[in-house]
Design a protein around this motif. Structure first.
Motif, short mmCIF file in Angstrom:
data_model
loop_
_atom_site.label_atom_id
_atom_site.label_comp_id
_atom_site.label_asym_id
_atom_site.label_seq_id
_atom_site.Cartn_x
_atom_site.Cartn_y
_atom_site.Cartn_z
N THR A 26 0.87 -1.18 0.00
CA THR A 26 0.00 0.00 0.00
C THR A 26 0.91 1.23 0.00
O THR A 26 2.04 1.18 0.45
N GLY A 27 0.38 2.33 -0.47
CA GLY A 27 1.19 3.54 -0.55
C GLY A 27 1.73 3.74 -1.96
O GLY A 27 1.85 2.81 -2.76
N VAL A 28 2.08 4.99 -2.26
CA VAL A 28 2.42 5.35 -3.63
C VAL A 28 3.70 4.69 -4.11
O VAL A 28 3.78 4.22 -5.26
N LEU A 29 4.75 4.61 -3.27
CA LEU A 29 6.00 4.00 -3.72
C LEU A 29 5.84 2.50 -3.92
O LEU A 29 6.45 1.91 -4.81
N SER A 30 5.01 1.87 -3.12
CA SER A 30 4.70 0.46 -3.33
C SER A 30 3.93 0.29 -4.63
O SER A 30 4.21 -0.61 -5.44
N LYS A 31 2.97 1.17 -4.85
CA LYS A 31 2.14 1.09 -6.06
C LYS A 31 2.98 1.30 -7.31
O LYS A 31 2.82 0.58 -8.32
N LYS A 32 3.91 2.26 -7.27
CA LYS A 32 4.73 2.57 -8.44
C LYS A 32 5.66 1.41 -8.80
O LYS A 32 6.05 1.26 -9.96
N THR A 33 6.04 0.60 -7.82
CA THR A 33 7.03 -0.45 -8.04
C THR A 33 6.46 -1.85 -7.82
O THR A 33 7.22 -2.82 -7.75
N GLU A 34 5.13 -1.97 -7.70
CA GLU A 34 4.47 -3.25 -7.42
C GLU A 34 5.08 -3.96 -6.22
O GLU A 34 5.33 -5.17 -6.24
N GLY A 35 5.33 -3.19 -5.17
CA GLY A 35 5.78 -3.76 -3.90
C GLY A 35 7.27 -3.83 -3.71
O GLY A 35 7.74 -4.23 -2.64
N MET A 36 8.07 -3.43 -4.71
CA MET A 36 9.52 -3.57 -4.59
C MET A 36 10.09 -2.73 -3.45
O MET A 36 10.98 -3.18 -2.72
N VAL A 37 9.60 -1.51 -3.29
CA VAL A 37 10.18 -0.62 -2.27
C VAL A 37 10.00 -1.18 -0.86
O VAL A 37 10.97 -1.27 -0.10
N PRO A 38 8.78 -1.56 -0.43
CA PRO A 38 8.68 -2.12 0.92
C PRO A 38 9.51 -3.38 1.10
O PRO A 38 10.08 -3.61 2.18
N MET A 39 9.62 -4.19 0.06
CA MET A 39 10.44 -5.39 0.18
C MET A 39 11.92 -5.03 0.33
O MET A 39 12.64 -5.66 1.12
N GLU A 40 12.37 -4.03 -0.39
CA GLU A 40 13.76 -3.58 -0.26
C GLU A 40 14.05 -3.07 1.14
O GLU A 40 15.12 -3.30 1.70
N MET A 41 13.11 -2.36 1.73
CA MET A 41 13.29 -1.86 3.09
C MET A 41 13.44 -3.03 4.07
O MET A 41 14.29 -3.01 4.96
N MET A 42 12.61 -4.05 3.90
CA MET A 42 12.66 -5.20 4.81
C MET A 42 13.95 -6.00 4.64
O MET A 42 14.48 -6.55 5.61
#
Length: 540
Positions: free
Chosen positions: A103-119
Motif C-alpha cells: 500500500t502507498g504510492v511508492l509500493s504502487k509505483k514499483t508493485e511492492g519492490m520498495v517495501p520489500m527492499e526496506m525489509m
C-alpha cells in the motif's frame, strides 16, 4: 521360512527396531513436552522478539496531532535505527512481520519492490502474508515474494484449482543456539478486504485446522513456536485510532486461535491494528498475544526467558518470564538509519513528479472510520462529479491518510487513496442502495461516505433496521426507482462485505483509475476547503 527370512526376523529386525526406538526417544519430547525423568541439565536462555504489523508502506513520519507530548511518530528509517539499537544491546534478537507491507504510492509505483527492499535492508527473519499483499493480484505477489531472502509464510493459502500450497507454511530460524518455529496464516475475513478479482483463484482455509499439524511436527524440533497471524476484523482506517479505543477491533480471533490450538508460545498478529501495550496471556494455554497499532508508529518487543531442560527422554522448554511492550517510534528522538534513508531517497528520486504541489488545503482534511468525515465527503463528491452521477459512495477503509493543511504534494494525495481501483458506475434501485447503507451501518468495514445523500440513522436499532430515512439530492429515496451511482471497483465487485453492489447493473464507462481522477480534480481546484457536512446524521 527361508534362512534369510529367519535371520531377518530373529536377529536383524529386533536390532533395527531397537535402533529406531532409540532414535525416537532421542528426538521425542524436546520442546514443550513433559520429561518423565529427572533433568540432567537445565539451561536458562533469553531471547528478544521484535515485530511489526500493517506497516502499509508508511515510510515517512506522521504528525502525532492527538498526542501533545509527541511531534512525529514512525518512519521506516527511524524504526530501523530503533531495531539496530536493540540488536546492539540484546544478545539474541529476532525480527518478524505479521503482514500488510504493501500500500502507498511508492509500493504502487514499483508493485511492492520498495517495501520489500526496506525489509531486506532491515534484515527481517520472516513475515506472514496480509491481504494487501494481493493488491496487485495474486499472480504478481506469487512472483515478487520470491525476491525476499527470508520466508514469506501463508500456511492456509492454497491454489483453488490444484489444491497446492500458494506459499511456504512454516520455517525454523536459529540464532545463537535458540531455535524458533514460525508459522504464518491469513484470516478468511481478511481475504474479503481486497478487490475480489485480485484474490480469485486462492483458497483461504481454516487457520486452526491448517496449523495444528505443523505445531505437532515442530514441537520436538524447536525451543519456541511463534505464529504470525493476519486475521480478525479489518482495522479502523483512522490516523489517530490509537487514541480511540472505542473503534479498535480487538484481538478476539487470536484469543480463539490460541485456545483452539495448544502449543503456540507466541502470536504476533496484524490486520486489526489493535495495540496491546502489554501481552495478553491466554488463561488456558498460556499463549502470549501481541499486536501494534500499525503504520510503524510502534515497534513490538517481547523479551522471553525460558529454561531448556535436558533429561534421559529428551529436552523440554518452559517460558519462565516475559516482558512485552509497544515501543513508540518517536521520530524526533531517533536518527534516521543512513542506509535505509539513502535507499528511500533513491526510490523517491526516481519519481520526482510525486513532489509536485497539487493543491492548497485551507485546513487539515481528516478521515473518520465510523462516522462522516471531511476526507470521505471530499472524495465521494469527486467520484460523483467525475461520473455525473446522482450518488457518490466511498468506503472509509479505502482512505489511508489525511491530507495536510497547506501545500499538498501529489505523494500525499496518492497515499490517501493508494489503490488501483477504477471508477465504477452502476444503475441501482432504491432497495439495493438501502441494503448497501444498512451494511455500512453494521460498521463492520466502517461507515460508507456519501455524496448526494442525506441519511438519518440510529445505531441503537438491530442490524438491518438502522436506516431511518434517506434523501437523494433533497428527494426521498424510492425503493423501486433507479439511480445512477458512482463508486470504486472494490465496492462494485461486492468487496468489503458490500454484496448488494453485485445486484446493480454496470454502466459502461471509460476505464479510469480513481487515483488519476483525484489528481486531476484537486489540481484543477487549486484551493480545497472542507466540504459541507450533515450527510450522515445520527438520531441516537
Amino acid at each position: 521360512m527361508t534362512m534369510i527370512q529367519l535371520f531377518f526376523s530373529t536377529i536383524l529386525q529386533p536390532v533395527l527396531m531397537f535402533s529406531i526406538w532409540l532414535v525416537a526417544i532421542s528426538i521425542s519430547g524436546c520442546a514443550h513436552s513433559e520429561a518423565t525423568g529427572a533433568p540432567t541439565s537445565v539451561e536458562t536462555r533469553e531471547v528478544t522478539l521484535l515485530f511489526t504489523n500493517d506497516f502499509e508502506s508508511a515510510f515517512d513520519p506522521i504528525p502525532a496531532f492527538w498526542d501533545p507530548q509527541v511531534e512525529n511518530l514512525g518512519g521506516i528509517a527511524h524504526i530501523a535505527t530503533l531495531i539496530d539499537k536493540i540488536r546492539a544491546r540484546e544478545d539474541v534478537v529476532f525480527l518478524f512481520d505479521a503482514g500488510d507491507i504493501f500500500t502507498g504510492v511508492l509500493s504502487k509505483k514499483t508493485e511492492g519492490m520498495v517495501p520489500m527492499e526496506m525489509m531486506i535492508t532491515m534484515d527481517y527473519d520472516a513475515m506472514a502474508i496480509g491481504n494487501h499483499e494481493f493488491e496487485y493480484g495474486w499472480e504478481s505477489f506469487a512472483k515478487t515474494k520470491d525476491r525476499l531472502p527470508f520466508p514469506v509464510l501463508g500456511a492456509n493459502l492454497f491454489y483453488a484449482e490444484s489444491g497446492l500450497p500458494y506459499a511456504q507454511a512454516f520455517t525454523i530460524v536459529e540464532r545463537e543456539g535458540v531455535r524458533i518455529g514460525v508459522i504464518g496464516i491469513m484470516g478468511q475475513d481478511a481475504g474479503t478486504a481486497i478487490i475480489p478479482s485480485n484474490i480469485k483463484g486462492i483458497d483461504i482455509r481454516d487457520p486452526a485446522e491448517t496449523i495444528r499439524p505443523y505445531i505437532d511436527m515442530l514441537k520436538p524440533q524447536v525451543d519456541l513456536i511463534v505464529v504470525l497471524t493476519h486475521q480478525g476484523k479489518t482495522a479502523p482506517m483512522q490516523t489517530d485510532d490509537e487514541a480511540h479505543p472505542e473503534i479498535q477491533r480487538g484481538i478476539e480471533s487470536e484469543i480463539q486461535l490460541a485456545g483452539a490450538v495448544p502449543g503456540i508460545d507466541v502470536i504476533f498478529s496484524g490486520h486489526a491494528d489493535s495495540g496491546t501495550e502489554s501481552p495478553y496471556v491466554h488463561p488456558r494455554t498460556g499463549t502470549l498475544i501481541m499486536q501494534t497499532y500499525g503504520q510503524g508508529t510502534r515497534l513490538g518487543s517481547l523479551l522471553l526467558r525460558f529454561e531448556r531442560a535436558s533429561g534421559p527422554v529428551g529436552t523440554s522448554t518452559k517460558i519462565t518470564s516475559h516482558n512485552g511492550q509497544l515501543i513508540p517510534v518517536v521520530s524526533n528522538e531517533l536518527a534516521a538509519h543512513p542506509v535505509v534513508a539513502e535507499k528511500l531517497a533513491a526510490y523517491k528520486a526516481q519519481f520526482p513528479e510525486l513532489q509536485e504541489t497539487l493543491c492548497f488545503a485551507e485546513e487539515r482534511i481528516s478521515r473518520r472510520y465510523n462516522e462522516e468525515s471531511d476526507l470521505g465527503n471530499l472524495y465521494a463528491d469527486i467520484i460523483r462529479a467525475e461520473a455525473g452521477a446522482e450518488i457518490g459512495l466511498m468506503p472509509s477503509g479505502a482512505l489511508r491518510a489525511d491530507l495536510p493543511a497547506g501545500d499538498v504534494p501529489l505523494i500525499d494525495v496518492i497515499d490517501s487513496f493508494p489503490f488501483t481501483d477504477r471508477v465504477a458506475q452502476l444503475e441501482m434501485t432504491g432497495s439495493q442502495i438501502l441494503a448497501v447503507l444498512e451494511q455500512s451501518l453494521t460498521l463492520e468495514r466502517g461507515m460508507l461516505q456519501v455524496s448526494g445523500l442525506k441519511v438519518k440513522y440510529t445505531l441503537s436499532k438491530p442490524f438491518g433496521k438502522r436506516v431511518q430515512s434517506v434523501a437523494v439530492n433533497g428527494v426521498k429515496l424510492k425503493p423501486d426507482s433507479h439511480y445512477h451511482v458512482s463508486t470504486v471497483e472494490i465496492m462494485a465487485q461486492g468487496g468489503d462485505l458490500y454484496h448488494a453492489f453485485r445486484e446493480g447493473k454496470r454502466i459502461a464507462s471509460e476505464d479510469v483509475k480513481f487515483s488519476d481522477v483525484l489528481t486531476r480534480h484537486l489540481r484543477n481546484a487549486g484551493t480545497v476547503g472542507l466540504p459541507p457536512k450533515g450527510r450522515l446524521l445520527s438520531l441516537d
